[in-house]
Design a protein around this motif. Structure first.
Motif, PDB file in Angstrom:
ATOM      1  N   TYR A  39       0.754  -1.152   0.133  1.00 11.85           N
ATOM      2  CA  TYR A  39      -0.034   0.012   0.138  1.00 11.85           C
ATOM      3  C   TYR A  39       1.054   1.249  -0.123  1.00 11.85           C
ATOM      4  CZ  TYR A  39       0.929  -0.532   5.079  1.00 11.85           C
ATOM      5  OH  TYR A  39       1.583  -0.617   6.316  1.00 11.85           O
ATOM      6  N   GLY A  40       0.200   2.435  -0.171  1.00 11.80           N
ATOM      7  CA  GLY A  40       0.751   3.613  -0.122  1.00 11.80           C
ATOM      8  C   GLY A  40       0.209   4.656   0.880  1.00 11.80           C
ATOM      9  N   ILE A  41       0.865   5.322   1.386  1.00 13.62           N
ATOM     10  CA  ILE A  41       0.345   6.383   2.408  1.00 13.62           C
ATOM     11  C   ILE A  41       0.750   7.855   1.946  1.00 13.62           C
ATOM     12  CG2 ILE A  41      -0.052   7.238   4.808  1.00 13.62           C
ATOM     13  CD1 ILE A  41       0.930   4.481   5.730  1.00 13.62           C
ATOM     14  N   ALA A  42      -0.474   8.535   2.031  1.00  7.16           N
ATOM     15  CA  ALA A  42      -0.228   9.842   1.302  1.00  7.16           C
ATOM     16  C   ALA A  42      -0.746  10.780   2.321  1.00  7.16           C
ATOM     17  CB  ALA A  42      -1.260  10.018   0.066  1.00  7.16           C
ATOM     18  N   ALA A  43      -0.032  11.897   2.858  1.00  9.54           N
ATOM     19  CA  ALA A  43      -0.379  12.894   3.540  1.00  9.54           C
ATOM     20  C   ALA A  43      -0.598  14.206   2.601  1.00  9.54           C
ATOM     21  CB  ALA A  43       0.773  13.427   4.389  1.00  9.54           C
ATOM     22  N   PHE A  44      -1.882  14.529   2.623  1.00  7.93           N
ATOM     23  CA  PHE A  44      -2.374  15.676   1.790  1.00  7.93           C
ATOM     24  C   PHE A  44      -2.223  17.141   2.484  1.00  7.93           C
ATOM     25  CE2 PHE A  44      -4.429  12.070   0.206  1.00  7.93           C
ATOM     26  CZ  PHE A  44      -4.388  12.126  -1.023  1.00  7.93           C
ATOM     27  N   PHE A  45      -1.372  18.078   2.009  1.00 11.25           N
ATOM     28  CA  PHE A  45      -1.152  19.389   2.628  1.00 11.25           C
ATOM     29  C   PHE A  45      -1.687  20.345   1.573  1.00 11.25           C
ATOM     30  CE2 PHE A  45       2.203  16.980   4.549  1.00 11.25           C
ATOM     31  CZ  PHE A  45       2.187  17.683   5.931  1.00 11.25           C
ATOM     32  N   ARG A  46      -2.224  21.570   2.262  1.00  8.33           N
ATOM     33  CA  ARG A  46      -2.524  22.560   1.276  1.00  8.33           C
ATOM     34  C   ARG A  46      -1.427  23.044   0.263  1.00  8.33           C
ATOM     35  NH1 ARG A  46      -5.114  27.221   4.679  1.00  8.33           N
ATOM     36  NH2 ARG A  46      -2.725  26.966   5.519  1.00  8.33           N
ATOM     37  N   GLU A  47      -1.838  23.261  -1.010  1.00 10.42           N
ATOM     38  CA  GLU A  47      -0.710  23.609  -2.039  1.00 10.42           C
ATOM     39  C   GLU A  47       0.287  24.762  -1.370  1.00 10.42           C
ATOM     40  OE1 GLU A  47       0.242  23.890  -6.645  1.00 10.42           O
ATOM     41  OE2 GLU A  47      -1.791  23.960  -5.923  1.00 10.42           O
ATOM     42  N   GLN A  48      -0.376  25.947  -0.879  1.00 12.68           N
ATOM     43  CA  GLN A  48       0.453  26.972  -0.454  1.00 12.68           C
ATOM     44  C   GLN A  48       1.018  26.707   0.899  1.00 12.68           C
ATOM     45  OE1 GLN A  48      -3.059  26.816  -0.421  1.00 12.68           O
ATOM     46  NE2 GLN A  48      -3.975  27.666   1.458  1.00 12.68           N
ATOM     47  N   ASP A  49       1.121  25.508   1.530  1.00 12.95           N
ATOM     48  CA  ASP A  49       1.956  25.303   2.625  1.00 12.95           C
ATOM     49  C   ASP A  49       2.985  24.232   2.279  1.00 12.95           C
ATOM     50  OD1 ASP A  49       0.084  26.708   4.247  1.00 12.95           O
ATOM     51  OD2 ASP A  49      -1.004  24.912   4.728  1.00 12.95           O
ATOM     52  N   VAL A  50       3.323  24.100   0.911  1.00 10.45           N
ATOM     53  CA  VAL A  50       4.215  23.203   0.568  1.00 10.45           C
ATOM     54  C   VAL A  50       5.254  23.909  -0.080  1.00 10.45           C
ATOM     55  CG1 VAL A  50       4.635  20.927  -0.764  1.00 10.45           C
ATOM     56  CG2 VAL A  50       2.606  20.969   0.585  1.00 10.45           C
ATOM     57  N   LEU A 113     -10.077  -0.995  -0.999  1.00 11.25           N
ATOM     58  CA  LEU A 113      -9.875  -2.194  -0.109  1.00 11.25           C
ATOM     59  C   LEU A 113     -10.062  -3.465  -0.795  1.00 11.25           C
ATOM     60  CD1 LEU A 113     -11.842  -0.845   3.068  1.00 11.25           C
ATOM     61  CD2 LEU A 113      -9.210  -0.914   3.001  1.00 11.25           C
ATOM     62  N   GLU A 114     -10.675  -3.322  -1.847  1.00 13.02           N
ATOM     63  CA  GLU A 114     -10.735  -4.725  -2.675  1.00 13.02           C
ATOM     64  C   GLU A 114      -9.338  -5.329  -3.307  1.00 13.02           C
ATOM     65  OE1 GLU A 114     -10.508  -1.267  -5.604  1.00 13.02           O
ATOM     66  OE2 GLU A 114     -11.469  -1.221  -3.598  1.00 13.02           O
ATOM     67  N   SER A 115      -8.449  -4.355  -3.127  1.00 16.64           N
ATOM     68  CA  SER A 115      -6.977  -4.718  -3.631  1.00 16.64           C
ATOM     69  C   SER A 115      -6.207  -4.932  -2.347  1.00 16.64           C
ATOM     70  CB  SER A 115      -6.305  -3.696  -4.464  1.00 16.64           C
ATOM     71  OG  SER A 115      -7.034  -3.388  -5.452  1.00 16.64           O
ATOM     72  N   ARG A 116      -6.617  -5.018  -1.075  1.00 14.35           N
ATOM     73  CA  ARG A 116      -5.901  -4.956   0.252  1.00 14.35           C
ATOM     74  C   ARG A 116      -5.340  -6.475   0.197  1.00 14.35           C
ATOM     75  NH1 ARG A 116      -7.433  -7.145   5.064  1.00 14.35           N
ATOM     76  NH2 ARG A 116      -6.172  -6.240   6.905  1.00 14.35           N
ATOM     77  N   HIS A 117      -4.220  -6.661   0.638  1.00 13.37           N
ATOM     78  CA  HIS A 117      -3.542  -8.129   0.612  1.00 13.37           C
ATOM     79  C   HIS A 117      -4.335  -8.849   2.026  1.00 13.37           C
ATOM     80  CE1 HIS A 117       0.069  -8.056  -2.040  1.00 13.37           C
ATOM     81  NE2 HIS A 117      -0.525  -6.927  -2.278  1.00 13.37           N
ATOM     82  N   SER A 118      -4.539  -9.856   1.947  1.00 13.35           N
ATOM     83  CA  SER A 118      -5.361 -10.567   3.119  1.00 13.35           C
ATOM     84  C   SER A 118      -4.672 -10.457   4.402  1.00 13.35           C
ATOM     85  CB  SER A 118      -5.843 -12.017   2.619  1.00 13.35           C
ATOM     86  OG  SER A 118      -4.696 -12.575   2.273  1.00 13.35           O
ATOM     87  N   TRP A 119      -3.492 -10.223   4.170  1.00 13.01           N
ATOM     88  CA  TRP A 119      -2.612 -10.585   5.646  1.00 13.01           C
ATOM     89  C   TRP A 119      -2.317  -9.075   6.254  1.00 13.01           C
ATOM     90  CZ3 TRP A 119       1.882  -8.038   4.934  1.00 13.01           C
ATOM     91  CH2 TRP A 119       2.347  -7.766   3.558  1.00 13.01           C
ATOM     92  N   VAL A 120      -2.437  -8.101   5.580  1.00  6.16           N
ATOM     93  CA  VAL A 120      -2.350  -6.781   6.044  1.00  6.16           C
ATOM     94  C   VAL A 120      -2.951  -6.498   7.268  1.00  6.16           C
ATOM     95  CG1 VAL A 120      -2.406  -4.296   5.663  1.00  6.16           C
ATOM     96  CG2 VAL A 120      -1.512  -5.786   3.834  1.00  6.16           C
ATOM     97  N   GLY A 121      -2.318  -6.126   8.293  1.00 11.76           N
ATOM     98  CA  GLY A 121      -2.740  -5.816   9.445  1.00 11.76           C
ATOM     99  C   GLY A 121      -2.830  -7.194  10.376  1.00 11.76           C
ATOM    100  N   ASP A 122      -2.523  -8.297   9.943  1.00 15.59           N
ATOM    101  CA  ASP A 122      -2.302  -9.615  10.969  1.00 15.59           C
ATOM    102  C   ASP A 122      -0.969  -9.658  11.472  1.00 15.59           C
ATOM    103  OD1 ASP A 122      -4.841 -10.248  10.038  1.00 15.59           O
ATOM    104  OD2 ASP A 122      -3.872 -11.832   8.436  1.00 15.59           O
TER     105      ASP A 122
END
Length: 123
Positions: A39-50, A113-122
């Motif tokens: 998976y990927g994790i994205a942090a979304f910031f306001r454009e003017q704060d980047v 979530l349909e593409s989540r690997h079954s073992w993620v979180g285990d």
């Protein structure tokens, strides 16, 4: 508060002011391929704060939503550091792992979530 994200070699950096507007975990196959993880994790910031520093190369792809996403990655080490989702023009997404900060805020939601690997979180 200013947080700094960077690529593996440190030549591409992003300074982000304040807290992210949201942090999302994505299980889509495109994020799996982009990160080399489940998976990927994205942090979304306001454009003017980047503020970006250093050179980046671009990769543009169409998301499942039909909108384009422009990824900025380091031309030297290849790390994807940030991206601009066309469907959220006022936000810049930054790879949460690029902050290398174990205290970074956790994701508030998960998508594809349909593409989540079954073992993620285990573990």
């Amino acid at each position: 508060m200013t947080r700094t994200a960077s690529c593996s070699c440190g030549r591409l950096r992003v300074g982000c002011e304040g807290e992210p507007q949201r942090v999302s975990l994505c299980h889509c196959l495109a994020c799996q391929k982009r990160t080399g993880s489940t998976y990927g994790i994205a942090a979304f910031f306001r454009e003017q704060d980047v503020v970006t520093h250093g050179r980046s190369s671009l990769y543009v792809r169409q998301a499942d939503s039909g909108f384009r996403v422009t990824f900025h990655f380091c031309p030297d080490c290849g790390s994807t550091v940030f991206w601009k989702p066309e469907r959220l023009p006022d936000l810049t997404a930054v790879a949460a792992g690029a902050f290398a900060d174990p205290t970074f805020p956790k994701p508030a939601n998960a998508v594809h979530l349909e593409s989540r690997h079954s073992w993620v979180g285990d573990l």
